[in-house]
Design a protein around this motif. Structure first.
Motif, PDB file in Angstrom:
ATOM      1  N   HIS A 102     -38.228  24.371 -20.001  1.00 26.57           N
ATOM      2  CA  HIS A 102     -38.811  24.667 -18.696  1.00 26.57           C
ATOM      3  C   HIS A 102     -37.737  24.581 -17.615  1.00 26.57           C
ATOM      4  O   HIS A 102     -36.677  23.978 -17.806  1.00 26.57           O
ATOM      5  CB  HIS A 102     -39.974  23.717 -18.386  1.00 26.57           C
ATOM      6  N   GLY A 103     -38.022  25.159 -16.461  1.00 27.99           N
ATOM      7  CA  GLY A 103     -37.089  25.132 -15.341  1.00 27.99           C
ATOM      8  C   GLY A 103     -37.053  23.784 -14.646  1.00 27.99           C
ATOM      9  O   GLY A 103     -37.846  22.880 -14.926  1.00 27.99           O
ATOM     10  N   GLU A 104     -36.112  23.681 -13.705  1.00 26.57           N
ATOM     11  CA  GLU A 104     -35.962  22.453 -12.918  1.00 26.57           C
ATOM     12  C   GLU A 104     -37.286  22.079 -12.261  1.00 26.57           C
ATOM     13  O   GLU A 104     -38.004  22.933 -11.757  1.00 26.57           O
ATOM     14  CB  GLU A 104     -34.900  22.673 -11.840  1.00 26.57           C
ATOM     15  N   VAL A 105     -37.568  20.787 -12.254  1.00 26.44           N
ATOM     16  CA  VAL A 105     -38.829  20.260 -11.730  1.00 26.44           C
ATOM     17  C   VAL A 105     -38.646  19.776 -10.294  1.00 26.44           C
ATOM     18  O   VAL A 105     -37.623  19.173  -9.952  1.00 26.44           O
ATOM     19  CB  VAL A 105     -39.323  19.092 -12.626  1.00 26.44           C
ATOM     20  N   HIS A 106     -39.656  20.019  -9.457  1.00 25.79           N
ATOM     21  CA  HIS A 106     -39.675  19.471  -8.099  1.00 25.79           C
ATOM     22  C   HIS A 106     -40.020  17.991  -8.234  1.00 25.79           C
ATOM     23  O   HIS A 106     -41.153  17.634  -8.570  1.00 25.79           O
ATOM     24  CB  HIS A 106     -40.703  20.213  -7.240  1.00 25.79           C
ATOM     25  N   ASN A 107     -39.033  17.129  -7.991  1.00 30.17           N
ATOM     26  CA  ASN A 107     -39.181  15.694  -8.190  1.00 30.17           C
ATOM     27  C   ASN A 107     -38.394  14.955  -7.107  1.00 30.17           C
ATOM     28  O   ASN A 107     -37.387  14.314  -7.388  1.00 30.17           O
ATOM     29  CB  ASN A 107     -38.679  15.324  -9.598  1.00 30.17           C
ATOM     30  N   PRO A 108     -38.839  15.051  -5.846  1.00 27.96           N
ATOM     31  CA  PRO A 108     -38.059  14.473  -4.751  1.00 27.96           C
ATOM     32  C   PRO A 108     -37.882  12.960  -4.834  1.00 27.96           C
ATOM     33  O   PRO A 108     -36.918  12.422  -4.299  1.00 27.96           O
ATOM     34  CB  PRO A 108     -38.843  14.875  -3.492  1.00 27.96           C
ATOM     35  N   GLU A 109     -38.789  12.271  -5.541  1.00 27.97           N
ATOM     36  CA  GLU A 109     -38.678  10.816  -5.670  1.00 27.97           C
ATOM     37  C   GLU A 109     -37.722  10.412  -6.791  1.00 27.97           C
ATOM     38  O   GLU A 109     -37.359   9.241  -6.912  1.00 27.97           O
ATOM     39  CB  GLU A 109     -40.056  10.193  -5.923  1.00 27.97           C
TER      40      GLU A 109
END
Length: 187
Positions: A9-16
């Protein structure tokens, strides 16, 4: 010859910057969408594809949807492609994980071992290959499950897992025929 394309899968939105594991609500970032658009273009050049499977996790489903839209295919959810179970480490910083966190046999409470990961992915690949003999098909999964099974097919040890090169959106072609499986990284 039967050919499986394993896509991370592609890069995950994980700002924390937390361990998201099997937690819901972790989808692709903008970069992740671009990575999967590139993977979809690569797969479009690989010839007709019989089926597209994906882990049930949001990030894998979103990744597979990008491929499906480009190739005009439907996505079939396949539970064995799911992310590694990491139990109580979910939601915590990555620095909390034991090293190595994936071991051959159960070592750390709540963390799925390599033998379990390998068993479920190899079983799924064998079953899917029977359903699609002499065809090409795609599966979208996660870094550790893909790396564990690729190491197996390449005859390499689990000690290579931490540094195994498998970027978000990576595509590996696995060809099954007479003799051992042949792994070719495509992107």
């Amino acid at each position: 010859m039967t050919t499986l394309y394993l896509v991370r899968h592609g890069e995950v939105h994980n700002p924390e910057g937390i361990i998201y594991g099997r937690l819901p609500g972790f989808g692709l970032s903008e970069a992740g969408r671009r990575q999967l658009a590139a993977a979809a273009e690569l797969l479009a050049g690989e010839g007709p594809l019989a089926a597209l499977y994906a882990s049930p996790m949001q990030r894998a489903q979103e990744s597979a949807a990008i491929i499906a839209a480009r190739l005009g295919m439907a996505v079939e959810t396949a539970e064995p492609l799911v992310e590694t179970s990491i139990g109580g480490y979910q939601g915590r910083p990555f620095s909390d994980l034991p090293r190595p966190y994936i071991t051959e046999t159960p070592t750390h409470a709540g963390i799925e071992c390599a033998a379990s990961i390998r068993s479920r992915l190899l079983g799924w690949a064998e079953d899917a290959s029977r359903r699609h003999p002499d065809a090409r098909f795609v599966a979208v999964s996660h870094r550790d499950p893909i790396a564990v099974v690729l190491l197996h097919w390449q005859g390499k040890g689990l000690d290579e897992l931490p540094g195994y090169p498998l970027a978000p959106g990576a595509v590996n072609r696995i060809e099954f025929g007479a003799g051992p499986a042949r792994v070719t990284p495509l992107a």
